[in-house]
Design a protein around this motif. Sequence first.
Motif, short mmCIF file in Angstrom:
data_model
loop_
_atom_site.label_atom_id
_atom_site.label_comp_id
_atom_site.label_asym_id
_atom_site.label_seq_id
_atom_site.Cartn_x
_atom_site.Cartn_y
_atom_site.Cartn_z
N SER A 46 85.34 -4.16 56.18
CA SER A 46 85.93 -3.75 57.45
C SER A 46 85.86 -4.92 58.42
O SER A 46 85.28 -5.97 58.12
CB SER A 46 85.20 -2.53 58.03
OG SER A 46 83.82 -2.84 58.26
N GLY A 56 78.94 -1.28 61.21
CA GLY A 56 80.37 -1.33 60.95
C GLY A 56 81.17 -1.59 62.20
O GLY A 56 82.40 -1.44 62.22
N ALA A 57 80.49 -1.96 63.29
CA ALA A 57 81.16 -2.28 64.55
C ALA A 57 81.64 -3.74 64.51
O ALA A 57 81.38 -4.48 63.56
CB ALA A 57 80.22 -2.04 65.72
N ASP A 73 77.88 1.10 55.57
CA ASP A 73 79.15 1.32 54.87
C ASP A 73 79.49 0.08 54.06
O ASP A 73 79.62 -1.02 54.62
CB ASP A 73 80.25 1.61 55.89
CG ASP A 73 81.53 2.10 55.25
OD1 ASP A 73 81.71 1.87 54.04
OD2 ASP A 73 82.35 2.71 55.96
N ASN A 133 79.35 -5.22 53.24
CA ASN A 133 78.82 -5.32 54.58
C ASN A 133 77.76 -6.43 54.58
O ASN A 133 76.81 -6.40 53.79
CB ASN A 133 78.19 -3.99 55.02
CG ASN A 133 77.79 -4.00 56.49
OD1 ASN A 133 77.00 -4.83 56.93
ND2 ASN A 133 78.36 -3.09 57.27
N HIS A 192 79.85 3.13 67.21
CA HIS A 192 80.09 3.59 65.85
C HIS A 192 80.99 2.59 65.12
O HIS A 192 81.43 1.58 65.70
CB HIS A 192 80.75 4.97 65.85
CG HIS A 192 79.94 6.02 66.55
ND1 HIS A 192 78.80 6.57 66.01
CD2 HIS A 192 80.10 6.60 67.78
CE1 HIS A 192 78.29 7.45 66.84
NE2 HIS A 192 79.05 7.49 67.94
N LYS A 193 81.28 2.88 63.88
CA LYS A 193 82.13 2.00 63.07
C LYS A 193 83.47 1.77 63.76
O LYS A 193 84.11 2.71 64.24
CB LYS A 193 82.35 2.60 61.69
CG LYS A 193 83.21 1.71 60.78
CD LYS A 193 83.36 2.29 59.39
CE LYS A 193 84.22 1.38 58.52
NZ LYS A 193 84.38 1.88 57.14
#
Length: 464
Positions: A125, A75-76, A121, A2, A49-50
């Motif tokens: 992602s 995590g967006a 996180d 991240n 949220h993610k």
Amino acid sequence: MNLAQVVRSNAEKLGGKIAIRFCDSKISYTELWNDIERIASWLHERGVHKGDRVGLSMAEHPQPLIAHYAVASLGAVIVPMDHRWTDKEKTAAAEAFGTKIVMTDDDDLSGAPVGSLPDIDEDDSDLLISLSSGTTGRPKGAVVTHRNLYERFVSQWKAIGYGADDCFAILTPFYFGAGRSFGMSLLAAGGTVLIAPPPMNSPEIIETLKQSYVTATFLPPTLLRRLFEHYEEGRPPLLGNLDYLIVSGEPLYADEAHEVLKKICPNLYSYYASSEGGGISVLRAEDFAEHAATVGKPTYKTEVQIVDANDDDVGTGVVGRLRYRGPGVATRHVDADGHESDAGMDGWFYPGDLAERLESGHIALRGRDKDVIIRGGVNIYPAEIEATLLGHPAVTEAAVLGRDDESRGQVVIAFVATSLDAEALESYCRDSLAPYKVPQEFRVLAELPKRSSGKVDKSALEKI
């Protein structure tokens, strides 16, 4: 990984070091991380949220840059939106890309408290939908992960050389890939970002960049060209204080590059990149003397091929389609209607450029795949004719298009900003180009139409 974790580590290590300069204000790395958590908390309280997508539609000041990392920390996924868009355009983009919320300059975050936040996180992602409008005008995007963007940063640090010791001036909107990428990259490197809100006139650009602490910047060719008239013959370069003057967005022609080296800054770097995959190649300052007509050699960890219609490598000295792959290249895309697809093609991305690999390994762009003019069965590359026209001192802008013709398939039309007439332009071209490459028609304009990125709008020229 991240990316927000990288900035948090910098805050822990660098503390009071200046992270961002803006007008008369300074933000330290400690303050930067506090602001990131504050904005992340504001978003979290609003249900982000993610995996949720967050539109960022703000002018050029510290908050949008900080918000990029705030979104990342949750995590967006960032969806850049030009703050100059109409409400209708913003709504259409928000609906197409499924944003949970759109942040604007009207949002008051000054008193937002830092509440309970989820742990960052560390799994890789999605981070960003890197938008480009292409020729349709409707935004589409590449889905960029944290790892993709970090690898792009590493490529910039390795191939160009700027880093923690530099103060990088951002003079272009964050909506565009270069401003966003360089700004985020400097904070990840532990350097300092100077945010200088556009638009600025030429004297303001020069004054901003001559400040003693500024060591690096990015300028598109359209801004660089405006600086030439401020140079006084026999004087040092206007921005000789810079260690890195990066040009990107579109390549400089060879004559222009040499003019920049003499009049603007000797430490010039040409960075050929795309929103889908980041850096493709870099032409370093020391290589301009012999290779100014190229975009340099492939950048760090990036594989470049020039291929034919069957995707076979054409070798050196032959024009073909350029494709490239590497750890920074996005593998998924979202179209203007929000439909997501896998890029496929074994990780290769085709930016749509025609190119030639020289014996030296340098890459020379020969035009756009869709721009090739086929006259009487012969391929003609607009970039070559445009470079020839721009070699005349009385020509300030040039763009070349093909027009359908019943007898020859297509003919060559040149649009030129110049004080010359069509007869003089034709005579000049005949001295430098094969007869079949000489435009059949010259249209002289006061100025060529531009897109919001500053590039010449060829779709607008087609309608003239």
